[in-house]
Design a protein around this motif. Structure first.
Motif, short mmCIF file in Angstrom:
data_model
loop_
_atom_site.label_atom_id
_atom_site.label_comp_id
_atom_site.label_asym_id
_atom_site.label_seq_id
_atom_site.Cartn_x
_atom_site.Cartn_y
_atom_site.Cartn_z
N TYR A 32 3.86 1.52 9.01
CA TYR A 32 3.73 1.54 7.48
C TYR A 32 2.76 0.45 7.00
O TYR A 32 2.84 -0.11 5.95
N ARG A 33 1.69 0.17 7.72
CA ARG A 33 0.53 -0.75 7.42
C ARG A 33 -0.42 0.09 6.64
O ARG A 33 -0.70 1.18 7.32
N SER A 34 -0.87 -0.43 5.57
CA SER A 34 -1.83 0.45 4.95
C SER A 34 -3.10 0.42 5.59
O SER A 34 -3.70 -0.66 6.03
N TRP A 35 -3.86 1.53 5.74
CA TRP A 35 -5.14 1.60 6.33
C TRP A 35 -6.22 0.55 5.39
O TRP A 35 -5.85 0.48 4.26
N ALA A 56 -6.38 0.79 -3.23
CA ALA A 56 -5.25 0.94 -2.44
C ALA A 56 -4.56 2.10 -2.72
O ALA A 56 -4.43 2.82 -3.74
N THR A 57 -3.73 2.57 -1.62
CA THR A 57 -3.10 3.66 -1.62
C THR A 57 -2.09 3.73 -0.59
O THR A 57 -1.91 2.99 0.47
N ASN A 58 -1.00 4.69 -0.75
CA ASN A 58 -0.02 4.90 -0.03
C ASN A 58 0.05 6.13 0.94
O ASN A 58 0.61 6.34 1.77
N SER A 59 -1.31 6.60 0.80
CA SER A 59 -1.64 7.86 1.53
C SER A 59 -2.04 7.92 2.97
O SER A 59 -1.77 8.88 3.53
N PHE A 60 -2.47 6.77 3.27
CA PHE A 60 -2.90 6.52 4.76
C PHE A 60 -2.21 5.18 5.01
O PHE A 60 -2.37 3.88 4.96
N MET A 61 -1.26 5.34 6.06
CA MET A 61 -0.39 4.35 6.64
C MET A 61 -0.33 4.40 8.06
O MET A 61 -0.04 5.60 8.46
N ASP A 62 0.02 3.81 8.84
CA ASP A 62 0.13 3.87 10.43
C ASP A 62 1.67 3.82 10.62
O ASP A 62 2.42 3.98 9.72
N GLU A 63 1.95 3.95 11.99
CA GLU A 63 3.45 4.17 12.26
C GLU A 63 4.42 2.85 11.86
O GLU A 63 5.40 3.04 11.94
#
Length: 294
Positions: free
Chosen positions: A74-77, A65-72
């Motif tokens: 704000y969905r986590s990758w 789980a990370t907040n470093s990779f999110m789309d436009e």
């Protein structure tokens, strides 16, 4: 010699509203033929080379789980999307069709060759949850489901390696700061303790040298203590807490206090039982109570 980044765990983490610098904490115990280490503060990437030295050829990313990779939006990758962006080849095993809501894991496992793990964790991103376990090469879908079930249904602080036949290493990182390692390698606990000392010293040297701000600030090269130094400390007591008491271009002093049990969040050192001293002139570590670094 290791390179310590200014954004390492000791550099970015603090305790409480007063933002007190994080202490070094280390505890080890033997459990059912393996060793369990709990420690702080360290990022998974800062320990990865030590973790992989005794792992099997394949490593499963069982939770991420990370907040470093999110789309436009704000969905986590997903983990597989992160691996693709990192250029880390992996095998993806979906578990969401049966595990969603049933166990405390995500919707997929990643299976990577251990040589690919440094690429997967490379860069400035930070996972606030990361679970790794080594496995025998070529596990099938059913075996991966069993592994996910074993990890996802374990009780708090229940030893994991006894539940994972064939595995030699289990790593759980929380907030890219708190560390839990189970290993069948008797040398690894002392190596982890030594790495923590070097990471804390490197973080202190960044403060001394005033490294410039920004994500691409330089690293500091720090020699690691000989494993024998950490082994002597573990032989004296299994639980330790440490803070930097002196840092200069000449070296770093880390005061170490023995604890009666593993560290609890918010505890501060109450006494100094010995001091680990790094002499930058010679690159040697020693214990100030007279024991040499070996």
């Amino acid at each position: 010699m290791i390179e310590v980044d200014r954004h390492g765990a000791f550099g970015v983490n603090s305790v409480g509203l007063e933002r007190v610098p994080f202490p070094l904490t280390f505890s080890v115990r033997e459990v059912e033929g393996s060793w369990e280490v709990t420690a702080a503060a360290a990022q998974g990437s800062e320990l990865l080379d030590l973790l992989l030295r005794s792992s099997r050829e394949e490593v499963v990313v069982a939770n991420l789980a990370t907040n470093s990779f999110m789309d436009e939006d704000y969905r986590s990758w997903t983990p597989s999307e992160i691996a693709a962006d990192q250029g880390a080849a992996c095998r993806v095993h979906p578990i969401g069709d049966w595990a969603a809501g049933a166990i405390e894991l995500g919707e997929e496992l990643l299976v990577l060759d251990r040589s690919v793990m440094p690429r997967f964790l490379d860069g400035s991103w930070s996972p606030y949850e990361l679970t790794l376990v080594d496995v025998e090469p070529g596990l099938g879908a059913g075996q991966l489901d069993e592994l996910a079930l074993a990890i996802g249904t374990a009780r708090a602080r229940e030893p994991m390696l006894p539940r994972l036949p064939g595995s030699r290493l289990y790593f759980s990182g929380h907030d890219d700061c708190y560390v839990l390692v189970e290993t069948r390698d008797a040398d690894l606990p002392a190596l982890l303790f030594g790495r923590l000392l070097a990471l804390m010293a490197g973080s202190a040297l960044h403060g001394v040298r005033g490294t410039p701000p920004g994500p691409d600030g330089p690293t500091v090269g720090v020699p690691e203590p000989d494993r024998a130094l950490a082994e002597r400390l573990i032989g004296r007591n299994p639980h330790w807490i440490g803070t930097v008491t002196q840092a200069s271009e000449d070296g770093v002093h880390i005061a170490l206090g023995a604890l009666e049990r593993s560290w609890r969040l918010g505890e501060r050192p109450e006494r100094t039982d010995c001091t680990a001293v790094l002499d930058l002139g010679t690159g040697a570590w020693r214990l100030a109570d007279g024991e040499s670094a070996g």
